[in-house]
Design a protein around this motif. Structure first.
Motif, mmCIF file in Angstrom:
data_model
loop_
_atom_site.group_PDB
_atom_site.id
_atom_site.type_symbol
_atom_site.label_atom_id
_atom_site.label_comp_id
_atom_site.label_asym_id
_atom_site.label_seq_id
_atom_site.Cartn_x
_atom_site.Cartn_y
_atom_site.Cartn_z
ATOM 1 N N ASP A 73 -9.587 2.129 0.111
ATOM 2 C CA ASP A 73 -8.626 0.782 0.774
ATOM 3 C C ASP A 73 -7.982 0.465 -0.316
ATOM 4 O O ASP A 73 -7.727 0.765 -1.287
ATOM 5 N N LEU A 74 -6.834 -0.738 -0.009
ATOM 6 C CA LEU A 74 -5.939 -1.238 -0.733
ATOM 7 C C LEU A 74 -6.625 -1.827 -2.166
ATOM 8 O O LEU A 74 -5.940 -1.531 -3.365
ATOM 9 N N ARG A 113 -5.297 -0.220 -5.715
ATOM 10 C CA ARG A 113 -4.624 -1.284 -6.807
ATOM 11 C C ARG A 113 -5.701 -1.079 -8.118
ATOM 12 O O ARG A 113 -4.960 -1.075 -9.229
ATOM 13 N N GLU A 135 0.831 -1.302 -0.063
ATOM 14 C CA GLU A 135 0.212 -0.034 -0.019
ATOM 15 C C GLU A 135 0.993 1.168 -0.054
ATOM 16 O O GLU A 135 0.489 2.109 -0.665
#
Length: 88
Positions: free
Chosen positions: A72-73, A77, A55
């Motif tokens: 969020d991660l 992504r 992250e």
């Protein structure tokens, strides 16, 4: 003023593209990426690289290009993959 545009057309603001929020609100794309900087060179990462990237590295990469780092991660992504990878 661009060629062929009248003075009144040049003074009219362009409509902003919007991005729907989960809560039903609306956030303009210009607000989300107002600090975007056109890169001289795109990152040379593969989809696998993004999927394994920690992250902190995603945050650093997105900040380098003036892109938002909220979420969020998984979101970061998929956002990076959408920004930097060309479809096959």
């Amino acid at each position: 003023m661009s060629r062929g545009a009248t003075e009144s057309e040049a003074a009219m603001p362009m409509p902003a593209l919007g991005v729907a929020r989960a809560n039903g609100g609306h956030q303009h794309a210009a607000d989300r990426c107002k600090n975007f900087q056109m890169p001289l060179h795109y990152p040379r990462f593969t989809r696998a690289d993004y999927e394994a990237m920690p992250e902190w590295k995603l945050d650093s990469l997105l900040q380098e290009y003036g892109l938002p780092t909220a979420g969020d991660l998984h979101y970061k992504r998929s956002f990076a993959i959408g920004c930097f990878l060309w479809p096959n």
